[in-house]
Design an enzyme around this catalytic site. Structure first.
Site, PDB file in Angstrom:
ATOM      1  N   HIS A 146       2.358  12.773  -2.582  1.00 17.13           N
ATOM      2  CA  HIS A 146       3.728  12.526  -2.121  1.00 17.13           C
ATOM      3  C   HIS A 146       3.671  11.905  -0.722  1.00 17.13           C
ATOM      4  CE1 HIS A 146       8.042  12.932  -1.941  1.00 17.13           C
ATOM      5  NE2 HIS A 146       7.890  13.351  -0.696  1.00 17.13           N
ATOM      6  N   ASN A 185      -0.374  15.925  -7.474  1.00 20.95           N
ATOM      7  CA  ASN A 185       0.519  14.811  -7.163  1.00 20.95           C
ATOM      8  C   ASN A 185       0.287  14.370  -5.719  1.00 20.95           C
ATOM      9  OD1 ASN A 185       2.878  13.070  -7.403  1.00 20.95           O
ATOM     10  ND2 ASN A 185       3.986  14.559  -6.162  1.00 20.95           N
ATOM     11  N   GLY A 189       0.281   0.996  -8.640  1.00 20.25           N
ATOM     12  CA  GLY A 189      -1.014   1.618  -8.901  1.00 20.25           C
ATOM     13  C   GLY A 189      -2.044   1.500  -7.797  1.00 20.25           C
ATOM     14  N   THR A 190      -1.591   1.394  -6.536  1.00 15.17           N
ATOM     15  CA  THR A 190      -2.600   1.318  -5.469  1.00 15.17           C
ATOM     16  C   THR A 190      -3.347   2.651  -5.327  1.00 15.17           C
ATOM     17  OG1 THR A 190      -1.068   1.930  -3.683  1.00 15.17           O
ATOM     18  CG2 THR A 190      -1.283  -0.419  -4.172  1.00 15.17           C
ATOM     19  N   ASN A 191      -2.681   3.742  -5.631  1.00 14.38           N
ATOM     20  CA  ASN A 191      -3.390   5.034  -5.584  1.00 14.38           C
ATOM     21  C   ASN A 191      -4.391   5.152  -6.731  1.00 14.38           C
ATOM     22  OD1 ASN A 191      -2.525   6.956  -3.327  1.00 14.38           O
ATOM     23  ND2 ASN A 191      -0.587   6.061  -3.989  1.00 14.38           N
ATOM     24  N   MET A 235       6.968   8.321 -11.630  1.00  8.62           N
ATOM     25  CA  MET A 235       8.353   8.554 -11.231  1.00  8.62           C
ATOM     26  C   MET A 235       9.168   9.285 -12.298  1.00  8.62           C
ATOM     27  SD  MET A 235       8.092   7.441  -8.253  1.00  8.62           S
ATOM     28  CE  MET A 235       7.259   6.257  -7.198  1.00  8.62           C
TER      29      MET A 235
HETATM   30  C1  GAR Z   1       3.086   6.132  -3.418  1.00  7.38           C
HETATM   31  O1  GAR Z   1       3.501   5.969  -2.086  1.00  7.38           O
HETATM   32  C2  GAR Z   1       3.254   7.575  -3.846  1.00  7.38           C
HETATM   33  O2  GAR Z   1       2.961   8.491  -2.831  1.00  7.38           O
HETATM   34  C3  GAR Z   1       4.719   7.610  -4.192  1.00  7.38           C
HETATM   35  O3  GAR Z   1       4.950   6.381  -4.853  1.00  7.38           O
HETATM   36  C4  GAR Z   1       4.031   5.389  -4.365  1.00  7.38           C
HETATM   37  C5  GAR Z   1       3.307   4.799  -5.546  1.00  7.38           C
HETATM   38  O4  GAR Z   1       2.523   3.711  -5.166  1.00  7.38           O
HETATM   39  N1  GAR Z   1       5.053   8.756  -4.978  1.00  7.38           N
HETATM   40  C6  GAR Z   1       6.204   9.413  -4.877  1.00  7.38           C
HETATM   41  O5  GAR Z   1       7.096   9.064  -4.138  1.00  7.38           O
HETATM   42  C7  GAR Z   1       6.316  10.635  -5.773  1.00  7.38           C
HETATM   43  N2  GAR Z   1       7.391  11.486  -5.329  1.00  7.38           N
HETATM   44  P1  GAR Z   1       1.327   3.170  -6.072  1.00  7.38           P
HETATM   45  O6  GAR Z   1       1.899   2.921  -7.474  1.00  7.38           O
HETATM   46  O7  GAR Z   1       0.926   1.886  -5.414  1.00  7.38           O
HETATM   47  O8  GAR Z   1       0.211   4.186  -6.087  1.00  7.38           O
END
Ligand code: GAR
Length: 204
Positions: A113, A111, A15-17, A94
């Site tokens: 990516h 989204n 969940g850093t995003n 995911m």
């Molecule tokens: C992030 O790098 C995001 O871009 C990627 O998963 C990570 C989640 O990190 N998403 C994908 O690969 C989708 N195809 P987070 O949980 O720390 O935000």
């Protein structure tokens, strides 16, 4: 100030995003939207903890509780509709969503990516795997993309992209972190504000 756009963030992991969006709300980068719901398909996603710390409502919807992807996506959509969500943000979510889900929320799902689409994207390309493939191929730049979600995995209209250089000795983990810091955590809040503003303006 008109009512803010109601945002749901869908997560599966760290969940850093999501945190970047929350921080952007606090710092004023996001002014026209508010995260009112965080939905996870995993019970132990740390993202849920981040939401709880901010008193944001959370929901866990497990794929394993439904007999098909279609039924899972219908249940997910019902929750989002019930909470009157204007904008759905996939932030490390995911699960591949069905066409009926993306049609139901047309132009209201985005989204992030971790590559420059159309490279290293589509079904099977998620998380660290994306960076492993970029390093294996030997590209010299990668980056991140924020895009609308339609029925094609990573195939919707691009909103923002940013390139990030690959450095000698990069591991997938090091590259992932650099792309998050230099691209994802900047682009995603910016896209959230852009679309929230459009939603709010359309209402008035
Ligand atoms: C992030 O790098 C995001 O871009 C990627 O998963 C990570 C989640 O990190 N998403 C994908 O690969 C989708 N195809 P987070 O949980 O720390 O935000």
């Amino acid at each position: 100030m008109l009512d803010k756009a109601r945002i749901a963030v869908l997560v599966s992991g760290g969940g850093t995003n999501l945190q970047a969006i929350i921080d952007a709300q606090k710092s004023g980068i996001i002014q026209n939207g508010e995260v009112v719901l965080v939905v996870s398909n995993s019970i132990d996603a740390y993202a849920l903890e981040r939401a709880r710390k901010e008193d944001i409502e959370t929901e866990v919807i497990l794929r394993s509780c439904y007999e098909s992807r279609e039924a899972f996506c219908t249940a997910l959509g019902d929750v989002l509709e019930e909470k009157k969500i204007d904008l759905i943000v996939l932030a490390g979510f995911m699960c591949i969503l069905t066409k009926s889900f993306s049609d139901r929320f047309k132009d209201r799902i985005i989204n992030v990516h971790p590559s420059l689409i159309p490279s290293f994207c589509g079904e099977g390309f998620y998380g660290l795997k994306v960076h492993e493939e970029a390093l294996k191929y030997g590209v010299k730049v990668s980056g991140a993309t924020v895009h609308y979600v339609n029925e094609v995995p990573d195939g919707g209209k691009i909103i923002f992209q940013k390139a990030v250089e690959i450095e000698d000795g990069d591991t997938p983990e090091v590259l992932q972190r650099r792309i998050m810091e230099q691209a994802e955590w900047i682009l995603l809040p910016r896209a959230v504000e852009k679309i929230s503003k459009e939603i709010v303006e359309k209402r008035s």
